[in-house]
Motif scaffolding. Structure first.
Motif, PDB file in Angstrom:
ATOM      1  N   LEU A  89      71.161  26.433  53.305  1.00 15.02           N
ATOM      2  CA  LEU A  89      70.902  27.863  53.426  1.00 15.02           C
ATOM      3  C   LEU A  89      71.159  28.528  52.078  1.00 15.02           C
ATOM      4  O   LEU A  89      72.299  28.588  51.612  1.00 15.02           O
ATOM      5  N   GLN A  90      70.076  29.014  51.446  1.00 18.19           N
ATOM      6  CA  GLN A  90      70.157  29.551  50.089  1.00 18.19           C
ATOM      7  C   GLN A  90      69.890  31.046  50.060  1.00 18.19           C
ATOM      8  O   GLN A  90      69.145  31.572  50.895  1.00 18.19           O
ATOM      9  N   THR A  91      70.465  31.703  49.070  1.00 17.89           N
ATOM     10  CA  THR A  91      70.242  33.128  48.930  1.00 17.89           C
ATOM     11  C   THR A  91      68.793  33.422  48.540  1.00 17.89           C
ATOM     12  O   THR A  91      68.147  32.625  47.856  1.00 17.89           O
ATOM     13  N   GLY A  92      68.282  34.559  48.977  1.00 21.92           N
ATOM     14  CA  GLY A  92      66.930  34.978  48.607  1.00 21.92           C
ATOM     15  C   GLY A  92      65.886  33.976  49.037  1.00 21.92           C
ATOM     16  O   GLY A  92      65.820  33.570  50.199  1.00 21.92           O
ATOM     17  N   ASP A  93      65.051  33.563  48.086  1.00 23.11           N
ATOM     18  CA  ASP A  93      64.009  32.569  48.333  1.00 23.11           C
ATOM     19  C   ASP A  93      64.360  31.302  47.556  1.00 23.11           C
ATOM     20  O   ASP A  93      64.696  31.387  46.364  1.00 23.11           O
ATOM     21  N   PRO A  94      64.267  30.131  48.177  1.00 19.99           N
ATOM     22  CA  PRO A  94      64.671  28.902  47.484  1.00 19.99           C
ATOM     23  C   PRO A  94      63.903  28.602  46.211  1.00 19.99           C
ATOM     24  O   PRO A  94      64.404  27.901  45.327  1.00 19.99           O
TER      25      PRO A  94
END
Length: 281
Positions: A89-94
């Motif tokens: 689960l990454q911030t913004g767009d991967p």
């Protein structure tokens, strides 16, 4: 006959964009994946932990903020051998400043299937928070996503000063601690010291979001006054403040004089287009 033990086929690792902070800005697909995940590795220094609230009971949840890329890849591979659905689960767009390929390569080498679910970028969330448009007809139709050179060098031809010479919209990531260098580069590229600038800290975080409007000459001190020194999007654009402009060139797509395949023009095309104020640069 003795039983034959079939090895467990590795599960799939999904790189899911968590968006800018508000858990409700997760895509439906991302939320549904979280709801069936066996393991989740989230970027705790940037991702709101509330984004994991849809995880099922028993889901293994770990924070990657103190991990190296090698440790993250090892964790994801190990979990994929135990669970069908594993999520990074990454911030913004991967795909934007997300170390995506660096982590995917060892997964590929380990034979782990990978897919990516896009997320809302902080650039878009910042424009939304401030009710600004990044493009306007005959003002700019180009948006540049970039950053200022720090420990990671910029490729040749991509310095902020060179990019700023286009006088298009600039969404500047990961650079709030180098804001003085940002404003110096804009001035060197021919922007007026009075040109508007926007900084949004933690866009969409309901209890922490800050919207700071200023000019190239004032924005650094304003951010100091607001104690904004991390997780902030910097936007410089000839479109900033257009909500208050008295004249505006309208989109041709919705103009009554414009014909397209869904609608015939209902009025004649004007002989000369209107003008708009260009005092922002």
């Amino acid at each position: 006959m003795s039983d034959v033990i079939t090895p467990h086929k590795p599960g799939q690792v999904w790189f899911v964009g968590a968006g800018p902070g508000d858990p409700d800005l997760l895509t439906v697909k991302g939320r549904d994946l979280i709801a069936r995940a066996g393991a989740i590795l989230f970027a705790g220094s940037l991702v709101n932990e509330a984004a994991t609230r849809w995880a099922p009971a028993g889901c293994v949840i770990a924070d990657s903020k103190d991990m190296t890329l090698e440790e993250m890849a090892t964790w994801l591979i190990a979990q994929a051998h135990q669970h069908d659905t594993v999520i990074r689960l990454q911030t913004g767009d991967p795909s934007l400043y997300g170390a995506l390929i660096e982590v995917v390569q060892p997964l590929d080498a380990a034979g782990i299937a990978v897919q990516v679910v896009p997320g809302v970028s902080s650039a878009m969330a910042s424009a939304a928070a401030a009710v600004e448009s990044l493009t306007l007809p005959e003002v700019t139709q180009t948006v540049i996503f970039t950053r200022v050179e720090g420990r990671t060098p910029m490729p040749e031809g991509e310095s902020l000063e060179e990019l700023a010479r286009h006088h298009t919209t600039l969404c500047i990531f990961l650079s709030i601690t180098l804001l003085g260098r940002v404003t110096t580069s804009l001035i060197a590229a021919g922007w007026s010291p009075d040109a508007p600038m926007l900084v949004v800290h933690k866009a969409s975080w309901s209890d922490q979001e800050k919207i700071i409007r200023g000019t190239i000459s004032t924005i650094q001190q304003q951010c100091r006054d607001e104690k904004v020194a991390s997780q902030a999007m910097i936007i410089a654009s000839p479109t900033l403040g257009a909500r208050q402009w008295t004249t505006l060139i309208k989109s041709k797509l919705y103009d009554a004089s414009f014909t397209h395949r869904f609608r015939r023009a209902s009025v004649a095309m004007p002989s000369s287009p209107p003008t708009h104020s260009t005092e922002i640069l």
